[in-house]
Write an enzyme that holds these catalytic residues in place. Structure first.
Site, PDB file in Angstrom:
ATOM      1  CG  MET A 174      61.915  96.505 -51.932  1.00 46.78           C
ATOM      2  SD  MET A 174      63.438  95.970 -51.786  1.00 46.78           S
ATOM      3  CE  MET A 174      63.523  94.823 -53.278  1.00 46.78           C
ATOM      4  CG  ASN A 175      56.817 100.126 -53.093  1.00 43.94           C
ATOM      5  OD1 ASN A 175      56.583  99.861 -52.049  1.00 43.94           O
ATOM      6  ND2 ASN A 175      56.755 101.519 -53.591  1.00 43.94           N
ATOM      7  CG  ASP A 176      58.943 103.157 -55.690  1.00 44.71           C
ATOM      8  OD1 ASP A 176      58.243 102.271 -56.023  1.00 44.71           O
ATOM      9  OD2 ASP A 176      58.371 104.507 -55.517  1.00 44.71           O
TER      10      ASP A 176
ATOM     11  CG  ASP B 174      49.881 105.808 -60.879  1.00 45.34           C
ATOM     12  OD1 ASP B 174      50.317 104.586 -60.418  1.00 45.34           O
ATOM     13  OD2 ASP B 174      48.992 106.382 -60.346  1.00 45.34           O
TER      14      ASP B 174
ATOM     15  NE  ARG C 144      52.514 109.111 -55.792  1.00 46.68           N
ATOM     16  CZ  ARG C 144      51.412 108.976 -56.339  1.00 46.68           C
ATOM     17  NH1 ARG C 144      50.338 110.212 -55.906  1.00 46.68           N
ATOM     18  NH2 ARG C 144      50.933 108.171 -57.346  1.00 46.68           N
ATOM     19  CG  ASP C 145      57.190 109.721 -55.745  1.00 39.15           C
ATOM     20  OD1 ASP C 145      56.990 109.600 -54.552  1.00 39.15           O
ATOM     21  OD2 ASP C 145      56.379 109.146 -56.704  1.00 39.15           O
TER      22      ASP C 145
ATOM     23  CD1 TRP D  12      54.280 106.243 -48.727  1.00 40.58           C
ATOM     24  CD2 TRP D  12      52.919 107.266 -50.425  1.00 40.58           C
ATOM     25  NE1 TRP D  12      52.786 105.815 -48.897  1.00 40.58           N
ATOM     26  CE2 TRP D  12      52.279 106.276 -50.005  1.00 40.58           C
ATOM     27  CE3 TRP D  12      52.552 107.936 -51.571  1.00 40.58           C
ATOM     28  CZ2 TRP D  12      51.090 106.298 -50.315  1.00 40.58           C
ATOM     29  CZ3 TRP D  12      51.466 107.794 -52.235  1.00 40.58           C
ATOM     30  CH2 TRP D  12      50.479 107.059 -51.391  1.00 40.58           C
ATOM     31  CB  SER D  13      59.642 107.255 -53.563  1.00 43.71           C
ATOM     32  OG  SER D  13      59.167 105.941 -53.602  1.00 43.71           O
TER      33      SER D  13
ATOM     34  CD  GLU E 274      53.154 106.443 -59.263  1.00 46.45           C
ATOM     35  OE1 GLU E 274      52.308 106.363 -58.100  1.00 46.45           O
ATOM     36  OE2 GLU E 274      53.649 105.326 -59.604  1.00 46.45           O
TER      37      GLU E 274
END
Ligand code: FRU
Length: 539
Positions: free
Chosen positions: A20-22, A239, A151-152, A81-82, A206
């Site tokens: 798992m990440n964000d 990052d 991103r994000d 992605w996030s 990020e």
């Protein structure tokens, strides 16, 4: 946690297995808290990223639902992605996320694009099924931005012209950027003339986050709120350093600009939410309880071989309430959400315990690997403080050099948690008071160097400091212990430090709690309260 899985936690969110990440798309909707998260369905290492989805009514007990987003479109084939959730109207929650794909038209064959998903049925409070809209991708990188550095998307807010705004993290040369986009219908987005904010030499930003905060009090405020009595917080995840930095300032809606209250504490160079492990965090406004909640990703300090062996990797930090520190007006206070108190069981309370030089006192009556501990120390004789200049950027090094076993003057003193009965394993959380050019400071350190007999672990110490004003009469520390995670909150939440530890002896019911003072001056514990904590449920 169990005999074979001593590092699984009791009251932190973690999926049943894998990587798992964000945290993503946090929101409170029709009585449920929604937590989405970056998740690999196939392995305990990063890859094949989907959006896992869990719901809760108290942010303690979670129910894991079916995956919300999986890579199944040309624009997100390599991963979803996030991103964030925005409730754009009554019964209208929307997800924005970054699609990662390989498309031949890009320079490097790899592209990050922004996409949107809506619920199949928004009257379902669980929001189980999500549909990607036909207009996707709704944004590709502008020509002057590398398409792998885009991103994000943040939660969106409404600016003074009545149009939506949102941020996307990016970088140009080595400058970190929060690109700003505008929309009237949420589907068609146009880039604003200037980024909302940028800071040179901070690298890729990020998971940006921008939110309003009240100048007074602990309450939170809805994300589009602005005006008198409101300031804003901009958070960026660097990052390059893997830390979350925030800056308090003013968001001027008419000019779409963000002005930090103190330029020396600008985004990416100033304050951190947490001085240990805590990354890619997000906040959301909890309209149920009128507060702003912060959740961050806490990764492992062990090798990926270890992660593969135990079959999982990473936790979400325990949710924190955040509000403006009235003492400084340019920093935040963070505190575990009050719901945690319902897990408190057996307790012990001590007061006026003298800790002479070199003392080690076991706190008897609570044991185990799930604890909530609050301790308050009277300020000792401050004239004994050693002279030492510390600045925010060197405290971690200072903490590592000092270590819990040093014999200083005013410290180190504090707590040993997850300690084996022979003390060979221990995680130390301590204060160390010094006299610096700008007055007294208490270093706040988390020393993992003796946390485990196992090797192949990252045992770096972490640290920061709090300034001690003339009004202050005590130093306070709260520590949450949950098997392999230790979260410390110093001086009411001015400084937070999260660490991951993997004791081999101090596991299950063999973990002990101690007070210690290795300084040459005596200190006194004004109060200590410690609870054993029950486990929450994750289905
Ligand atoms: C942050 C991050 C994000 C990205 C996601 C991919 O940890 O790198 O920038 O969207 O993770 O899983």
């Amino acid at each position: 946690a169990s005999q074979s899985q001593p590092y699984r936690t009791g009251f932190h969110f973690q999926p049943t297995k894998n990587w798992m990440n964000d945290p993503n798309g946090l929101m409170f909707y029709k009585g449920y808290y929604h937590l989405f998260y970056q998740w690999n369905p196939y392995a305990a290492v990063w890859g094949n990223i989907t959006w896992g989805h869990a719901v809760s009514t108290d942010m303690l007990n979670w129910r894991i639902l079916q995956l919300a987003l999986v890579p199944d479109q040309w624009y997100d084939l390599y991963g979803c992605w996030s991103g964030s959730a925005t409730i754009i109207g009554p019964d209208k929650p929307v997800l924005l996320y970054t699609g990662w794909s390989n498309v031949s038209f890009s320079r490097d064959n790899q592209v990050q694009m922004q996409a949107m998903a809506v619920p199949e049925n928004s009257s379902d409070p669980l929001l189980e099924k999500w549909r990607k809209i036909e207009e996707n991708p709704i944004l590709v990188a502008p020509t002057d931005i590398n398409s792998t550095k885009f991103r994000d998307p943040t939660e969106a807010w409404i600016a003074s012209d009545g149009k939506w705004r949102m941020l996307i993290g990016a970088k140009r040369k080595n400058r970190g950027l929060a690109l700003l986009y505008k929309s009237s219908d949420f589907v068609h987005w146009e880039q604003a003339k200037h980024p909302l904010h940028s800071v040179p030499r901070t690298g890729m930003w990020e998971c940006p986050d921008l939110y309003p905060i009240l100048v007074a009090g602990k309450n939170g405020i809805e994300t589009s709120a602005n005006g008198h009595g409101v300031m804003h917080v901009l958070k960026v995840s660097l990052d390059d350093t893997k830390h979350d930095y925030y800056t308090v300032g003013t968001y001027v809606s008419d000019t779409d600009s963000f002005l930090p209250a103190n330029a020396a504490l600008d985004a990416g160079i100033g304050l951190q939410y947490d001085y240990g492990k805590f990354y890619a965090s997000k906040t959301f406004y909890d309209s149920g309880k009128g507060r702003r909640i912060l959740i961050g990703w806490v990764n492992e300090s062990s090798s990926s071989e270890n992660d593969i062996g135990k079959g999982w990797s990473s936790l979400q930090g325990f949710p924190r309430q955040v509000w403006l520190d009235g003492d400084t007006k340019n920093s935040l206070l963070q505190w575990p959400i009050e719901e945690i108190e319902s897990l408190r069981r057996k307790s012990v309370s001590l007061s006026n315990v003298p800790l002479k030089a070199g003392s080690l006192v076991e706190v008897r009556g609570v044991e185990g690997t799930q604890l909530d501990v609050e301790v308050e120390f009277d300020l000792p004789r401050m004239d004994l403080a050693e002279a030492l200049n510390v600045d925010a950027s060197n405290v971690q090094v200072t903490c590592s050099n000092l270590g819990a076993s040093r014999h200083g003057a005013l410290g180190p003193f504090g707590l040993l948690v997850l300690a084996s009965d022979d003390h060979v394993e221990q995680t130390a959380l301590f204060f160390y008071i010094v006299a610096s050019e700008h007055g007294w400071k208490a270093l706040v350190c988390s020393d993992q160097s003796r946390s485990s007999l196992a090797r192949d672990l990252d045992k770096t110490s972490y640290g920061s400091y709090v300034s001690i004003s003339q009004r202050e009469t005590s130093l306070r520390l709260r520590v949450l212990v949950d098997h392999s995670i230790v979260e410390s909150f110093a001086q009411g939440g001015k400084v937070c430090i999260t660490s991951r530890v993997y004791p081999t002896k101090a596991i299950n019911n063999k973990a002990h709690l101690y007070l210690f003072n290795n300084g040459t001056a005596s200190v006194q514990v004004r109060n200590l309260l410690a609870w054993e904590m029950a486990s929450a449920k994750i289905d």
